[in-house]
Design an enzyme around this catalytic site. Structure first.
Site, PDB file in Angstrom:
ATOM      1  N   ASP A   1      -2.815  -7.570  -1.606  1.00 57.56           N
ATOM      2  CA  ASP A   1      -3.548  -6.644  -0.849  1.00 57.56           C
ATOM      3  C   ASP A   1      -5.150  -6.965  -0.588  1.00 57.56           C
ATOM      4  O   ASP A   1      -5.747  -6.521   0.320  1.00 57.56           O
ATOM      5  CB  ASP A   1      -3.420  -5.333  -1.228  1.00 57.56           C
TER       6      ASP A   1
ATOM      7  N   LYS B   1       0.794  -1.193  -0.046  1.00 62.27           N
ATOM      8  CA  LYS B   1       0.076   0.106  -0.185  1.00 62.27           C
ATOM      9  C   LYS B   1       0.922   1.264  -0.094  1.00 62.27           C
ATOM     10  O   LYS B   1       1.949   1.339   0.518  1.00 62.27           O
ATOM     11  CB  LYS B   1      -0.787   0.081   1.177  1.00 62.27           C
TER      12      LYS B   1
ATOM     13  N   ARG C   1     -10.141 -11.626   2.146  1.00 59.16           N
ATOM     14  CA  ARG C   1     -11.047 -12.604   1.667  1.00 59.16           C
ATOM     15  C   ARG C   1     -10.441 -13.961   1.991  1.00 59.16           C
ATOM     16  O   ARG C   1     -10.970 -14.969   1.873  1.00 59.16           O
ATOM     17  CB  ARG C   1     -11.485 -12.381   0.271  1.00 59.16           C
TER      18      ARG C   1
HETATM   19  N1  BES Z   1      -8.103  -3.744   4.649  1.00 55.57           N
HETATM   20  C1  BES Z   1      -8.300  -3.236   3.262  1.00 55.57           C
HETATM   21  C2  BES Z   1      -9.535  -2.407   2.941  1.00 55.57           C
HETATM   22  C3  BES Z   1      -9.617  -1.204   3.776  1.00 55.57           C
HETATM   23  C4  BES Z   1      -9.311   0.059   3.138  1.00 55.57           C
HETATM   24  C5  BES Z   1     -10.129  -0.983   4.851  1.00 55.57           C
HETATM   25  C6  BES Z   1      -8.988   1.312   3.662  1.00 55.57           C
HETATM   26  C7  BES Z   1      -9.954   0.222   5.868  1.00 55.57           C
HETATM   27  C8  BES Z   1      -9.892   1.309   4.944  1.00 55.57           C
HETATM   28  C9  BES Z   1      -8.275  -4.342   2.172  1.00 55.57           C
HETATM   29  O1  BES Z   1      -7.524  -5.705   2.850  1.00 55.57           O
HETATM   30  C10 BES Z   1      -7.880  -3.992   1.057  1.00 55.57           C
HETATM   31  O2  BES Z   1      -6.682  -3.694   0.772  1.00 55.57           O
HETATM   32  N2  BES Z   1      -8.745  -4.221   0.034  1.00 55.57           N
HETATM   33  C11 BES Z   1      -8.362  -3.782  -1.219  1.00 55.57           C
HETATM   34  C12 BES Z   1      -8.908  -4.584  -1.994  1.00 55.57           C
HETATM   35  C13 BES Z   1      -8.392  -4.523  -3.885  1.00 55.57           C
HETATM   36  C14 BES Z   1      -6.946  -4.994  -3.682  1.00 55.57           C
HETATM   37  C15 BES Z   1      -9.252  -5.380  -4.492  1.00 55.57           C
HETATM   38  C16 BES Z   1      -8.815  -2.421  -1.718  1.00 55.57           C
HETATM   39  O3  BES Z   1      -9.987  -1.886  -1.069  1.00 55.57           O
HETATM   40  O4  BES Z   1      -8.114  -1.669  -2.215  1.00 55.57           O
HETATM   41 ZN    ZN Z   2      -7.080  -5.680   4.814  1.00 61.81          ZN
HETATM   42 MN    MN Z   3      -5.650  -5.474   2.024  1.00 63.73          MN
END
Ligand code: BES
Ligand code: ZN
Ligand code: MN
Length: 474
Positions: free
Chosen positions: A322, A252, A326
């Site tokens: 990331d 990230k 899931r």
């Molecule tokens: N933990 C994150 C989602 C998240 C983002 C929670 C911001 C709280 C605040 C999750 O694991 C994630 O990274 N999701 C990705 C999915 C994508 C790679 C398909 C996302 O939302 O960007």
């Molecule tokens: Zn996450």
């Molecule tokens: Mn993530």
């Protein structure tokens, strides 16, 4: 490091209370007859008070040995929503005081007290911060015995929300998967914990793959609540327990990463809910599962393009490390379906940034395979004040998760379908089996950017109230 919480006690009324709060409504008369020796109507008129919920008029009064304060608080239409607003405003005004003595409003006292307690929450490490929250909330009034049950319930629920907030606010340097398992064991319900070896032996390939890059190994945590009165009804709650989400090798950017210590907020909710069920006398058997891992990049981390094998044997091509939530949830859902034989499964997870785009920070997403379960959760959400909106599981989007080399891909390879929160829910559905299943995406509501009303900055504990309402009242 110990968790610091405000001690919340329902105390006896003392007439020398340093701060006495009295309700009023739009008629500008106090809603209760109290001997105030004050020209209340004139005071309220002078301050142009309207009686709205959240409105507060503060009056200094002479007391034996000094000056006390009477706080007149508006209760609006006395609906639960109005009383929540009033309770939170009052408790914020009482910051720095030891005890807030309240002449109880008419209406849903549990909602009022719960909001007052939630607004008083604070999380501090060491001696940081300034004004302390009010330590005691005392209810005055003749009918105090009748009010006690409502206040006790509010206190239990608010303490559970506070525990969920504490766990999620804890920095990830302290909070690793093993630490989370220790906190789960402190709830008082029987706990079973799978360590790395046991996860390996039982085939939890998703949890292991996500945890592989971290120096702190993953855990699966199971908590079991059995009601005093035997019952056949069995609910499984599954929480995402990512103790830090760096993204893994699909790293990230800095600005997004700093909020990811709360990526175990769903798991925190499951732990807090399981710990409160006995005190609320929930009539249903509940098993909590927290899939805990730290998602880190390193020489041992899983790579984008790896194929992993989940509990039960299904294979997944990991195109983005990331999208790890899931992967850990899939193992837990498949295990619940294969082994625990529940009547309903509900998972809760800070799963996608996309849901914040769709619903914002005040409303959580509900997905459900079953209309009865969906209705129960929506009703509970409405009365518990954890707002939910039902989202669709759009069948046309299922091809987004096709893989040419495995049973499924964890994200869409291209950008034809989009709908990031929906496709994540569709992925989870593949592992939930044919049982009534619901999924709460709390990425938008799990963390607050404001200190306002019942919300405090940081973790919100969203989900505790709706799940406790559902498990105790339906
Ligand atoms: N933990 C994150 C989602 C998240 C983002 C929670 C911001 C709280 C605040 C999750 O694991 C994630 O990274 N999701 C990705 C999915 C994508 C790679 C398909 C996302 O939302 O960007
Ligand atoms: Zn996450
Ligand atoms: Mn993530």
């Amino acid at each position: 490091m110990p968790i610091e919480t405000t001690a919340w006690v329902v105390a006896e009324v003392r007439d020398d209370a340093e701060l006495l709060a009295v309700p009023y409504a739009s008629d500008l008369e106090p809603a209760h007859a109290v001997e105030l020796h004050l020209p209340v109507r004139d005071l309220l008129a002078h301050y142009e008070a309207k009686g709205e919920a959240g409105e507060i008029v503060e009056v200094p009064v002479a007391r034996a040995g000094g000056v006390g304060r009477v706080v007149l608080y508006g209760v609006g239409d006395r609906s639960p929503r109005a009383l929540r607003k009033a309770g939170a405003a009052l408790s914020r005004r009482a910051k720095g005081k030891d005890t807030l003595t309240v002449v109880a409003p008419e209406g849903d006292l549990a909602a009022f007290a719960e909001a007052a307690l939630l607004a008083a929450y604070s999380f501090k490490i060491g001696n940081a911060g300034n004004k302390k929250s009010v330590r005691k909330l005392a209810f005055a009034g003749a009918a105090i015995d009748e009010l006690e049950a409502a206040v006790r319930r509010a206190e239990t629920v608010a303490q559970a929300v506070a525990l969920a907030r504490d766990l999620a606010n804890m920095p990830s340097s302290v909070k690793n998967p093993a630490w989370l398992a220790e906190r789960a064991a402190e709830t008082g319900v029987p706990v079973r914990v799978w360590d790395e070896e046991q996860l390996q032996a039982d085939g939890f390939g998703g949890i292991l793959a996500v945890g592989r890059g971290s120096a702190s190994p993953p855990r699966l945590i199971q908590l079991s609540y059995t009601p005093a009165e035997p019952t056949d009804r069995h609910v499984v709650l599954v929480g995402k327990g990512i103790t830090f989400d760096s993204g893994g090798l699909s790293l990230k950017p800095t600005d997004n990463m700093k909020f990811q210590k709360t990526d175990m907020a769903g798991g925190a909710v499951v732990i807090a809910v399981l710990g409160a069920l006995a005190r609320l006398g929930a009539p249903v058997r509940v098993t909590g599962l927290v899939a805990a891992a730290e998602n880190m990049p390193s020489g041992t981390a899983q790579r984008p393009s790896d194929v992993i094998k989940h509990y039960g044997g299904r294979t997944v091509e990991v195109l983005n490390t990331d999208a790890e939530g899931r992967l850990v949830l899939a193992d837990a859902l498949a295990y619940a379906d294969a082994v625990l034989d529940p009547d309903a499964v509900v998972d809760i997870a800070t799963l996608t940034g996309a849901i914040t785009v769709a619903l914002g920070r005040n409303v959580g997403a509900l997905y459900a395979s079953d209309d009865v379960l969906a209705k129960q959760l929506l009703d509970a959400a409405e009365s518990a004040d954890d707002r939910l909106w039902r989202m669709p599981l759009i069948e046309d989007y299922t091809p987004a998760l096709e893989s040419s080399i495995a049973d499924l891909a964890n994200v869409e390879a291209g950008s034809r379908f989009g709908a990031g929160s929906i496709t994540a829910a569709l992925f989870l559905r593949e592992f939930a089996g044919r049982r009534p299943w619901a999924h709460l995406d709390i990425a938008g509501v799990g963390r607050s950017t404001v200190d306002e009303g019942t919300l405090t900055k940081g973790a919100t504990g969203f989900g505790v109230r709706v799940l406790l309402e559902w498990l105790t009242h339906s």
